[in-house]
Every structure is written in C-alpha cells, then in structure tokens.
Design a protein around this motif. Structure first.
Motif, PDB file in Angstrom:
ATOM      1  N   SER A  89      20.670  56.354  74.162  1.00 48.20           N
ATOM      2  CA  SER A  89      20.672  56.759  72.602  1.00 48.20           C
ATOM      3  C   SER A  89      21.139  58.212  72.613  1.00 48.20           C
ATOM      4  N   THR A  90      20.719  58.958  73.468  1.00 47.41           N
ATOM      5  CA  THR A  90      21.283  60.503  73.865  1.00 47.41           C
ATOM      6  C   THR A  90      22.805  60.509  73.919  1.00 47.41           C
ATOM      7  N   ARG A  91      23.137  59.616  74.821  1.00 43.79           N
ATOM      8  CA  ARG A  91      24.663  59.480  75.086  1.00 43.79           C
ATOM      9  C   ARG A  91      25.464  59.063  73.896  1.00 43.79           C
ATOM     10  N   ASN A  92      24.999  57.892  73.262  1.00 42.25           N
ATOM     11  CA  ASN A  92      25.597  57.180  72.140  1.00 42.25           C
ATOM     12  C   ASN A  92      25.718  58.128  71.076  1.00 42.25           C
ATOM     13  N   SER A  93      24.713  58.971  70.700  1.00 40.54           N
ATOM     14  CA  SER A  93      24.636  59.857  69.427  1.00 40.54           C
ATOM     15  C   SER A  93      24.974  61.193  69.789  1.00 40.54           C
ATOM     16  N   ASN A  94      25.568  61.569  70.986  1.00 41.88           N
ATOM     17  CA  ASN A  94      25.858  63.014  71.319  1.00 41.88           C
ATOM     18  C   ASN A  94      24.733  63.940  71.217  1.00 41.88           C
ATOM     19  N   GLY A  95      23.502  63.206  71.556  1.00 37.49           N
ATOM     20  CA  GLY A  95      22.236  64.106  71.648  1.00 37.49           C
ATOM     21  C   GLY A  95      21.564  64.308  70.305  1.00 37.49           C
ATOM     22  N   ASP A  96      22.263  63.593  69.164  1.00 35.57           N
ATOM     23  CA  ASP A  96      21.526  63.987  67.845  1.00 35.57           C
ATOM     24  C   ASP A  96      20.003  63.356  67.771  1.00 35.57           C
ATOM     25  N   PRO A  97      19.090  64.303  67.129  1.00 35.70           N
ATOM     26  CA  PRO A  97      17.892  64.153  67.275  1.00 35.70           C
ATOM     27  C   PRO A  97      17.425  63.204  66.185  1.00 35.70           C
ATOM     28  N   LYS A  98      18.250  62.875  65.403  1.00 38.28           N
ATOM     29  CA  LYS A  98      18.047  61.796  64.383  1.00 38.28           C
ATOM     30  C   LYS A  98      18.025  60.447  65.021  1.00 38.28           C
ATOM     31  N   PHE A  99      18.696  60.340  66.134  1.00 35.87           N
ATOM     32  CA  PHE A  99      18.722  59.107  66.585  1.00 35.87           C
ATOM     33  C   PHE A  99      17.853  58.975  67.913  1.00 35.87           C
ATOM     34  N   VAL A 100      17.463  60.021  68.555  1.00 35.80           N
ATOM     35  CA  VAL A 100      16.638  60.151  69.766  1.00 35.80           C
ATOM     36  C   VAL A 100      15.138  60.198  69.379  1.00 35.80           C
ATOM     37  N   TYR A 101      15.069  60.828  68.386  1.00 34.21           N
ATOM     38  CA  TYR A 101      13.489  61.074  68.136  1.00 34.21           C
ATOM     39  C   TYR A 101      12.793  59.947  67.638  1.00 34.21           C
ATOM     40  N   PRO A 102      13.320  59.076  66.708  1.00 30.32           N
ATOM     41  CA  PRO A 102      12.492  57.824  66.385  1.00 30.32           C
ATOM     42  C   PRO A 102      12.433  56.943  67.525  1.00 30.32           C
ATOM     43  N   LEU A 103      13.157  56.936  68.568  1.00 38.58           N
ATOM     44  CA  LEU A 103      12.975  56.323  69.720  1.00 38.58           C
ATOM     45  C   LEU A 103      11.893  56.810  70.575  1.00 38.58           C
ATOM     46  N   LEU A 104      11.688  57.969  70.586  1.00 39.82           N
ATOM     47  CA  LEU A 104      10.715  58.652  71.282  1.00 39.82           C
ATOM     48  C   LEU A 104       9.331  58.317  70.393  1.00 39.82           C
ATOM     49  N   GLN A 105       9.339  58.389  69.232  1.00 41.53           N
ATOM     50  CA  GLN A 105       8.332  58.403  68.299  1.00 41.53           C
ATOM     51  C   GLN A 105       7.444  56.816  68.425  1.00 41.53           C
ATOM     52  N   VAL A 106       8.302  55.768  68.591  1.00 38.17           N
ATOM     53  CA  VAL A 106       7.909  54.500  68.804  1.00 38.17           C
ATOM     54  C   VAL A 106       7.439  54.063  69.962  1.00 38.17           C
ATOM     55  N   ASN A 107       7.548  55.154  70.920  1.00 36.27           N
ATOM     56  CA  ASN A 107       7.260  54.833  72.391  1.00 36.27           C
ATOM     57  C   ASN A 107       6.275  55.833  72.743  1.00 36.27           C
ATOM     58  N   LEU A 108       5.350  56.510  72.050  1.00 34.25           N
ATOM     59  CA  LEU A 108       4.680  57.473  72.510  1.00 34.25           C
ATOM     60  C   LEU A 108       3.702  57.233  73.650  1.00 34.25           C
ATOM     61  N   ASP A 109       3.270  55.850  73.466  1.00 34.13           N
ATOM     62  CA  ASP A 109       2.404  55.158  74.548  1.00 34.13           C
ATOM     63  C   ASP A 109       3.277  55.616  76.029  1.00 34.13           C
ATOM     64  N   LYS A 110       4.470  55.559  76.280  1.00 33.86           N
ATOM     65  CA  LYS A 110       5.043  55.699  77.409  1.00 33.86           C
ATOM     66  C   LYS A 110       5.300  57.232  77.965  1.00 33.86           C
ATOM     67  N   LEU A 111       5.105  58.224  76.880  1.00 32.60           N
ATOM     68  CA  LEU A 111       5.141  59.533  77.322  1.00 32.60           C
ATOM     69  C   LEU A 111       3.967  59.999  77.871  1.00 32.60           C
ATOM     70  N   ASP A 112       3.525  59.728  79.083  1.00 33.69           N
ATOM     71  CA  ASP A 112       2.598  60.005  79.766  1.00 33.69           C
ATOM     72  C   ASP A 112       3.026  60.584  81.150  1.00 33.69           C
ATOM     73  N   ASP A 113       1.692  60.753  81.993  1.00 37.46           N
ATOM     74  CA  ASP A 113       2.161  61.333  83.478  1.00 37.46           C
ATOM     75  C   ASP A 113       2.844  60.321  84.379  1.00 37.46           C
ATOM     76  N   ASN A 114       2.876  58.868  84.051  1.00 38.38           N
ATOM     77  CA  ASN A 114       3.627  58.105  84.750  1.00 38.38           C
ATOM     78  C   ASN A 114       5.226  58.276  84.600  1.00 38.38           C
ATOM     79  N   PHE A 115       5.470  58.526  83.116  1.00 41.88           N
ATOM     80  CA  PHE A 115       6.893  58.621  82.779  1.00 41.88           C
ATOM     81  C   PHE A 115       7.404  60.072  83.531  1.00 41.88           C
ATOM     82  N   ILE A 116       6.447  60.922  83.571  1.00 43.90           N
ATOM     83  CA  ILE A 116       6.831  62.278  84.204  1.00 43.90           C
ATOM     84  C   ILE A 116       7.061  62.051  85.904  1.00 43.90           C
ATOM     85  N   ASP A 117       6.303  61.133  86.299  1.00 39.39           N
ATOM     86  CA  ASP A 117       6.321  60.727  87.539  1.00 39.39           C
ATOM     87  C   ASP A 117       7.889  60.050  87.938  1.00 39.39           C
ATOM     88  N   ILE A 118       8.167  59.157  87.073  1.00 40.61           N
ATOM     89  CA  ILE A 118       9.292  58.553  86.965  1.00 40.61           C
ATOM     90  C   ILE A 118      10.701  59.354  86.878  1.00 40.61           C
TER      91      ILE A 118
END
Length: 139
Positions: A89-118
C-alpha cells in the motif's frame, strides 16, 4: 490476566529455562493451553527482568524460545501478510496516508508487541542479507 494464569505462565517459563535436550516439545505439548499471546508477553517481560538482573544468558535463551514459539504460531502468518499489505500500500500510493492509514485502522488488533517483534527481527534479518549501501537506502 488473572493471578492463577500468570503463575502458570511463570511455572512454564521456569520449566523452559531448565529443560534438558529433547524435552522442549514435550513441555510445550503438555502445556498447550498456556501457549498463547499472554505467554509470549510474559516471556518478554521475564527476559527483560533477567537481563536487568545481569542474567543475560538466561534472557537470551528465553527470547530465543519465545521467537521459536511465536514463529511456529499460525497467527505469525497473519502478521506477516499484514506487513506485506502495508508495504504494498505504501509503495503503490507513494506513501499517501489516505491509502495507508485506513489499512492500519482496520488492523489495529495487529499493531501490538508481536508486530513490533516481526518488524525488528524480520527487518534486521532481511537487511543483513543485503549490501550495506542498499540496506541503508532501504532503511
């Protein structure tokens, strides 16, 4: 997390730190109900405490075991797939937050310590495979 489950995690961690060769799988199998995200969090906390108390060797062993358990967990693939979607999403949108942020918003459950570890372990491993100049540019 209730006190009884926390104590069960500590007991399992003690077993993992004192296992002899060949017992690891048996210990984890006999405690399968405890092998979850809560255990991974407690393992990280215990490793941090061990390191702070000067027992870096035990901390390293515990972190290594934690990684093995985490990467064997089916949810790891979910995190990895999510990370790939973020990169695409970042690559395809040239880092445009309008495209990246919605993806993050619907996946808030994955933004945790495990994601940081990965991110930490996976990125470090991949960048170490590249030429230093290219790795620096990507980073």
């Amino acid at each position: 997390m209730d006190e009884q489950r926390l104590q069960a995690y500590f007991n399992l961690i003690d077993q993992l730190l004192t296992f002899s060769s060949g017992e690891l799988v048996q210990i984890l199998e006999s405690n399968r109900e405890l092998v979850d995200e809560g255990l991974l969090q407690v393992m990280a906390q215990v490793a941090e405490q061990l390191a702070a108390n000067g027992d870096q060797n035990s901390a390293n062993v515990l972190l290594h075991l934690r990684s093995q358990i985490f990467y064997a967990n089916p949810s790891f693939q979910d995190y990895l797939q999510f990370f790939k979607k973020i990169l695409e999403s970042t690559r395809n949108s040239n880092g445009d937050p309008k495209f990246v942020y919605p993806l993050l918003q619907v996946n808030l459950d994955k933004l945790d310590d495990n994601f940081i570890d990965i991110l930490q372990r996976g990125t470090t491993a991949k960048l170490s495979e590249l030429e230093p100049e290219l790795a620096e540019t990507i980073a």
